[in-house]
Motif scaffolding. Structure first.
Motif, PDB file in Angstrom:
ATOM      1  N   PRO A  62     -30.794  10.373  18.989  1.00 34.87           N
ATOM      2  CA  PRO A  62     -29.721  11.381  19.063  1.00 34.87           C
ATOM      3  C   PRO A  62     -30.256  12.803  19.076  1.00 34.87           C
ATOM      4  O   PRO A  62     -31.380  13.067  18.635  1.00 34.87           O
ATOM      5  CB  PRO A  62     -28.913  11.103  17.798  1.00 34.87           C
ATOM      6  N   ASP A  63     -29.453  13.710  19.523  1.00 34.94           N
ATOM      7  CA  ASP A  63     -29.859  15.107  19.605  1.00 34.94           C
ATOM      8  C   ASP A  63     -30.113  15.735  18.245  1.00 34.94           C
ATOM      9  O   ASP A  63     -30.804  16.750  18.151  1.00 34.94           O
ATOM     10  CB  ASP A  63     -28.794  15.924  20.345  1.00 34.94           C
ATOM     11  N   ASP A  64     -29.560  15.149  17.185  1.00 34.36           N
ATOM     12  CA  ASP A  64     -29.732  15.728  15.855  1.00 34.36           C
ATOM     13  C   ASP A  64     -30.959  15.175  15.126  1.00 34.36           C
ATOM     14  O   ASP A  64     -31.116  15.360  13.918  1.00 34.36           O
ATOM     15  CB  ASP A  64     -28.481  15.518  15.002  1.00 34.36           C
ATOM     16  N   THR A  65     -31.869  14.518  15.866  1.00 35.74           N
ATOM     17  CA  THR A  65     -33.127  14.057  15.273  1.00 35.74           C
ATOM     18  C   THR A  65     -33.905  15.262  14.749  1.00 35.74           C
ATOM     19  O   THR A  65     -34.104  16.235  15.463  1.00 35.74           O
ATOM     20  CB  THR A  65     -33.973  13.313  16.325  1.00 35.74           C
ATOM     21  N   ASP A  66     -34.342  15.187  13.488  1.00 38.89           N
ATOM     22  CA  ASP A  66     -35.039  16.344  12.921  1.00 38.89           C
ATOM     23  C   ASP A  66     -36.542  16.125  12.786  1.00 38.89           C
ATOM     24  O   ASP A  66     -37.274  17.037  12.391  1.00 38.89           O
ATOM     25  CB  ASP A  66     -34.443  16.738  11.573  1.00 38.89           C
ATOM     26  N   GLU A  67     -37.019  14.923  13.141  1.00 40.59           N
ATOM     27  CA  GLU A  67     -38.442  14.645  13.030  1.00 40.59           C
ATOM     28  C   GLU A  67     -38.879  13.693  14.136  1.00 40.59           C
ATOM     29  O   GLU A  67     -38.302  12.619  14.315  1.00 40.59           O
ATOM     30  CB  GLU A  67     -38.747  14.031  11.658  1.00 40.59           C
ATOM     31  N   LEU A  68     -39.902  14.074  14.871  1.00 38.88           N
ATOM     32  CA  LEU A  68     -40.456  13.239  15.938  1.00 38.88           C
ATOM     33  C   LEU A  68     -41.951  13.053  15.711  1.00 38.88           C
ATOM     34  O   LEU A  68     -42.672  14.027  15.496  1.00 38.88           O
ATOM     35  CB  LEU A  68     -40.238  13.885  17.316  1.00 38.88           C
TER      36      LEU A  68
END
Length: 374
Positions: A62-68
Motif C-alpha cells: 500500500p501507499d502508506d508503507t513506512d518501511e521498505l
C-alpha cells in the motif's frame, strides 16, 4: 561505527525464497545473491535482466508503507520501484547490497519524510543533489561504495545524527561545516591521512577512523582567512562531548593531544605503532582502553583511570607483571584485562594467569577466558 572500526553487520535474507513479505506496512524483498549462481556470467545476465525489467515488484504494497527493505535484490535502477508513491509515509528505506550507481533527485526529492536511508554496498560515486531535501533524515549509510569525498549534500541535512562512510575512497575530511547535529561519524577503511575539519561537530559523541593512514593524533592545521600565513594547530578542542574515539589500524606512534577530551569513555588504538602509554592524564572517564598490538614495553601512567572496566594490552612487548598491582589493583571497576602474546606470558609460563589474578583479584576475565576466584 560502530563496533569493528570498519565492517558493519551485513543483512542477508533466506536463500530459498525469491520474495519475502514482512507484515505491512513494511516491505522486505530479498533475491538470491551472486553466490547462488554457479558462474559470474549467469549472475551478470540476471543482474542486467533486473535492471531492464519495468515490472513493479512492490505493487502489492500500500501507499502508506513506512518501511521498505530491498536487500540483495540486484537493483540497478530505482525507476521501476516507483518509490514516489510511498512519499507520504516512507520513513526508512534500505537498499543494501545492490548495484545502484545513480541517485535520482526526482525520486528522493519527494521522499521528504525519510528518516533512515541505507545504501550500504552499492556502486555510488557521487550523490549529487539527490538528498538535499531530506530535512528529516537522521541516519545515512553509504558504506562500501565508491565515494572519493564526503558528499556536499550533508550541508542540507540538518537532522542528521549518524553517518557511515566505511570502506570508500575518501582521502580527506571535508564538507562537515554545517553538520552541527552529528553525533556519530564513521569513516573507517578509507585513505585519510589527517584528522581535520571537525571543529563544527560540537555534538559529536563517536568518531570512528580505523584502518586509514593516520600518522598523528592531531586535527591538522587550520589557516585563518584574515592572516593566511598564520597556522595554528587544533587539538580536538571542540569535541568536548566525544565519548568514543576509534583509531585502530593506523600509523600512530604517540598518544597525544587528548587533553580536551575529558568525557572520553572508550579509546581504541590497537594495531598502531604506539611505544608508550602516556597522554591520558585528562581522560579520567575512560572505561575501555584498547592498546593491543603495539610496541608498548611497560604498564604505566594509567593508575588515575579509576573508572576503567576493560584494558587491552595484548600483543605488545611487556616483559613482566610487576606493574599490575601498583597501577591497577585499586581500580575496583576493572573486569577485563588482555595481556596475551606479550613476553610476560611466555616467561611466566603456567603461573601467568595465577599471577595476574593475585595482583588483580577484582578482574573477571583474563584474555578470552573467564577468571575463576582464587
Amino acid at each position: 561505527m560502530s563496533g569493528s572500526d570498519v565492517a558493519n553487520t551485513e543483512l542477508s535474507g533466506p536463500e530459498d525464497k525469491d520474495f519475502v513479505v514482512v507484515e505491512r506496512p513494511t516491505a522486505r524483498v530479498v533475491l538470491p545473491s551472486a553466490g547462488d549462481h554457479d558462474d559470474g556470467s549467469e549472475y551478470e545476465s540476471a543482474h542486467e535482466e533486473v535492471e531492464e525489467n519495468e515490472e513493479d515488484f512492490l505493487e502489492d504494497f500500500p501507499d502508506d508503507t513506512d518501511e521498505l527493505e530491498l536487500v540483495h535484490a540486484r537493483i540497478g535502477s530505482l525507476e521501476p520501484l516507483r518509490l514516489q508513491r510511498f512519499s507520504g509515509h516512507l520513513k526508512r528505506l534500505c537498499l543494501r547490497q545492490n548495484a545502484i550507481s545513480f541517485l535520482d533527485p526526482e525520486v528522493f526529492h519527494l521522499l521528504a519524510k525519510l528518516e533512515e536511508l541505507d545504501l550500504y554496498d552499492n556502486k555510488i560515486k557521487d550523490v549529487g543533489d539527490a538528498l538535499n531535501l531530506l530535512s528529516s533524515l537522521f541516519t545515512l549509510d553509504l558504506s562500501f561504495n565508491l565515494l572519493r569525498s564526503i558528499p556536499n549534500a550533508l550541508a542540507h541535512l540538518p537532522s542528521l545524527k549518524t553517518v557511515y562512510f566505511v570502506q570508500n575512497r575518501i582521502s580527506k575530511i571535508t564538507g562537515l561545516e554545517a553538520s552541527v547535529s552529528l553525533t556519530s561519524l564513521e569513516l573507517g577503511g578509507n585513505k585519510i591521512r589527517r584528522i581535520e575539519a571537525l571543529e563544527a561537530l560540537v555534538n559529536l559523541e563517536e568518531l570512528w577512523l580505523g584502518k586509514n593512514k593516520l600518522a598523528k593524533l592531531e586535527v591538522g592545521y587550520i589557516v585563518t582567512k584574515l592572516i593566511p600565513l598564520l597556522n595554528h594547530q587544533q587539538k580536538l578542542e571542540n569535541l568536548k562531548n566525544l565519548r568514543i574515539l576509534s583509531l585502530q589500524s593506523n600509523r600512530i606512534t604517540k598518544i597525544e593531544n587528548l587533553e580536551n577530551l575529558e568525557n572520553l569513555e572508550e579509546l581504541y588504538l590497537s594495531h598502531n605503532g604506539v611505544e608508550k602509554i602516556e597522554g591520558l592524564e585528562h581522560n579520567k572517564k575512560l572505561k575501555t582502553l584498547d592498546l593491543g598490538t603495539n610496541f608498548i614495553p611497560e604498564i604505566e601512567n594509567i593508575m588515575h583511570l579509576t573508572l576503567l572496566e576493560e584494558l587491552w594490552l595484548n600483543g605488545n612487548k611487556i616483559a613482566h607483571l610487576r606493574a599490575l598491582e601498583p597501577q591497577l589493583k585499586h581500580i575496583t571497576s576493572l573486569e577485563t584485562i588482555y595481556l596475551e602474546r606479550n613476553p610476560c606470558q611466555e616467561s611466566e609460563g603456567a603461573s601467568y594467569r595465577r599471577k595476574i589474578k593475585l595482583s588483580l583479584p577484582q578482574v573477571k576475565q583474563i584474555d578470552a577466558t573467564f577468571a575463576k576466584p582464587l
